[in-house]
Design an enzyme around this catalytic site. Structure first.
Site, PDB file in Angstrom:
ATOM      1  N   LYS A  46      21.400  28.753  61.680  1.00 49.93           N
ATOM      2  CA  LYS A  46      21.491  30.205  61.523  1.00 49.93           C
ATOM      3  C   LYS A  46      21.544  30.565  60.035  1.00 49.93           C
ATOM      4  O   LYS A  46      21.765  29.717  59.176  1.00 49.93           O
ATOM      5  CB  LYS A  46      22.742  30.730  62.233  1.00 49.93           C
ATOM      6  CG  LYS A  46      24.056  30.176  61.667  1.00 49.93           C
ATOM      7  CD  LYS A  46      25.255  30.704  62.416  1.00 49.93           C
ATOM      8  CE  LYS A  46      26.553  30.134  61.840  1.00 49.93           C
ATOM      9  NZ  LYS A  46      27.741  30.682  62.511  1.00 49.93           N
ATOM     10  N   ARG A 137      36.869  35.717  69.798  1.00 49.18           N
ATOM     11  CA  ARG A 137      35.816  36.288  68.965  1.00 49.18           C
ATOM     12  C   ARG A 137      34.540  36.499  69.770  1.00 49.18           C
ATOM     13  O   ARG A 137      33.495  36.813  69.238  1.00 49.18           O
ATOM     14  CB  ARG A 137      35.534  35.335  67.786  1.00 49.18           C
ATOM     15  CG  ARG A 137      34.764  35.952  66.634  1.00 49.18           C
ATOM     16  CD  ARG A 137      34.337  34.915  65.617  1.00 49.18           C
ATOM     17  NE  ARG A 137      33.454  33.914  66.175  1.00 49.18           N
ATOM     18  CZ  ARG A 137      32.879  32.954  65.460  1.00 49.18           C
ATOM     19  NH1 ARG A 137      33.131  32.866  64.166  1.00 49.18           N
ATOM     20  NH2 ARG A 137      32.087  32.065  66.026  1.00 49.18           N
ATOM     21  N   TYR A 264      30.964  41.998  28.946  1.00 49.91           N
ATOM     22  CA  TYR A 264      31.610  43.290  29.118  1.00 49.91           C
ATOM     23  C   TYR A 264      33.123  43.192  28.924  1.00 49.91           C
ATOM     24  O   TYR A 264      33.783  42.293  29.451  1.00 49.91           O
ATOM     25  CB  TYR A 264      31.343  43.845  30.514  1.00 49.91           C
ATOM     26  CG  TYR A 264      29.916  44.258  30.775  1.00 49.91           C
ATOM     27  CD1 TYR A 264      29.296  45.227  29.991  1.00 49.91           C
ATOM     28  CD2 TYR A 264      29.195  43.702  31.826  1.00 49.91           C
ATOM     29  CE1 TYR A 264      27.987  45.618  30.247  1.00 49.91           C
ATOM     30  CE2 TYR A 264      27.887  44.084  32.092  1.00 49.91           C
ATOM     31  CZ  TYR A 264      27.290  45.041  31.293  1.00 49.91           C
ATOM     32  OH  TYR A 264      26.002  45.420  31.545  1.00 49.91           O
ATOM     33  N   MET A 312      25.329  40.841  36.607  1.00 43.78           N
ATOM     34  CA  MET A 312      24.383  40.809  37.714  1.00 43.78           C
ATOM     35  C   MET A 312      23.311  39.732  37.544  1.00 43.78           C
ATOM     36  O   MET A 312      22.923  39.079  38.513  1.00 43.78           O
ATOM     37  CB  MET A 312      23.703  42.176  37.873  1.00 43.78           C
ATOM     38  CG  MET A 312      22.785  42.265  39.086  1.00 43.78           C
ATOM     39  SD  MET A 312      22.051  43.895  39.288  1.00 43.78           S
ATOM     40  CE  MET A 312      23.497  44.877  39.710  1.00 43.78           C
TER      41      MET A 312
END
Length: 375
Positions: A46, A137, A264, A312
């Site tokens: 999966k 679940r 930053y 990022m």
């Protein structure tokens, strides 16, 4: 100090993951050797095989002896079929609108309503009834199990579906004493007995995941589902290998003086004159943002810390006085054989599990497949 280059081959482009399919095969074979003879293996692929590539990993797992594949969703199963894979596939998350597409896919069923939806389609589906044995679940609640099995037997007698299996999922499969797993196994055995009393004769009974396959003795279960273990996530020290390396390269190098800050907010202030290098991957590529100041990568055989904030698209490493140049390979993680961090290390730095590290890799990072020595 070991300055041997690692990885041996520079990455293609700015970054890539290198998947050793021989490690996938070895992991499947290692787990298969540890389970009861005659037990079938379902390889769980999966989430694009934990971001390793579903078709490639599924093919390797089948070559190593897996006889079933498991995925979560319909599109994942259809991708495998489109690639020409014919082995049985089971899914457990799907919508009624997808049933017409899943004619040759085994479906997990937890409720009578799901049975009714399946039985009302023009195709005969194989189903696996799921009993909730304590995971809470998904699966049929124990007090609804008799109703579910009777309804399944009714629809099976009408030729509307075939109950091929009964299953559940372990909540504590990695616990070596197995106390929780034994309780769940006993509940499943009771559920199977009730299903047989209702007139069902399932071909498969399965409960164990990768860890449970090694920690739980369940002779009445004739299939195990191995997911994490396929990818070398080893919770019970079974000697598995992690198939994936995440490799990138240095793209800029500069010297900064003591007192100067990096990235930053200048969370990092240099205490000495030092060399810093820019690495072109960031949280968009799967580098957890919260690992700045904690994580390290391997460059020229040396672990170099990430300094400042992970952004990022990039992060910065502290090379000290070691000379680097653009293009120098950077090993973000691998199997640890060269002293590099592993996905387990990154999970620890990020406060998560290696599964999330793999699944969090961004789609800007292409994959390359190799076999053993090619890596």
């Amino acid at each position: 100090m070991n300055l041997a280059p690692a990885p041996a081959r520079p990455c293609v482009g700015l970054a890539e993951t290198v998947i050793d399919l021989s490690a996938v095969r070895d992991n499947v074979k290692t787990l298969a050797k540890r389970i009861r003879p005659g037990t079938e293996v379902m390889a769980i692929v999966k989430a694009d095989a934990f971001n390793h590539g579903a078709v490639q990993v599924a093919t390797a797992a089948i070559e190593a002896g897996a006889t079933w594949l498991g995925v979560a969703r319909a599109d994942e199963a259809l991708q495998l079929r489109a690639a020409g894979i014919t082995e049985p596939i089971m899914i457990w998350l799907y919508d009624a609108s997808e049933l017409l597409l899943l004619t040759d896919i085994d479906l997990s069923v937890s409720t009578v309503a799901e049975l009714q939806q399946i039985a009302s389609t023009p195709n005969v589906h194989n189903v696996h009834l799921k009993l909730d044995t304590g995971m809470h679940r998904g699966g049929s609640a124990p007090d609804q199990w008799i109703e579910l099995t009777r309804a399944a037997a009714h629809y099976e007698s009408l030729g509307a579906l075939k109950v091929r299996g009964i299953w559940s999922h372990l909540s504590h499969g990695d616990e070596l004493d197995g106390s929780h797993s034994k309780k769940q196994h006993q509940l499943l055995r009771t559920g199977v007995a009730l299903a047989r009393r209702a007139g069902l004769d399932p071909e498969y009974v399965h409960l164990a995941n990768s860890s449970g396959a090694l920690t739980l003795d369940a002779p009445d279960c004739n299939m195990v589902r191995i997911g994490a273990g396929v990818f070398g996530i080893d919770e019970v020290d079974a000697g598995l290998r992690q198939p994936m390396q995440f490799v990138t390269k240095v793209i800029q190098v500069r010297r900064i003086k003591a007192g100067e800050g990096v990235s930053y907010g200048h969370d990092f202030i240099a205490e000495r004159d030092t060399t810093v290098a820019l690495v072109p991957v960031g949280y968009a590529d799967g580098i957890p943002r919260n690992t700045g100041g904690r994580a390290s990568v391997l460059v020229r055989g040396v672990l170099m810390p990430i300094i400042g904030r992970v952004t990022m698209d990039q992060f910065v490493i502290d090379a000290g006085d070691l000379a680097l140049e653009p293009g120098t390979p950077v090993l973000v993680f691998g199997n640890g054989d060269s002293g590099e961090p592993t996905a387990d290390d990154w999970a620890r730095w990020a406060g998560t599990i290696p599964h999330e590290i793999y699944c969090g890799l961004g789609n800007r990072v292409p994959r390359r497949y190799v076999e053993g020595a090619q890596r």
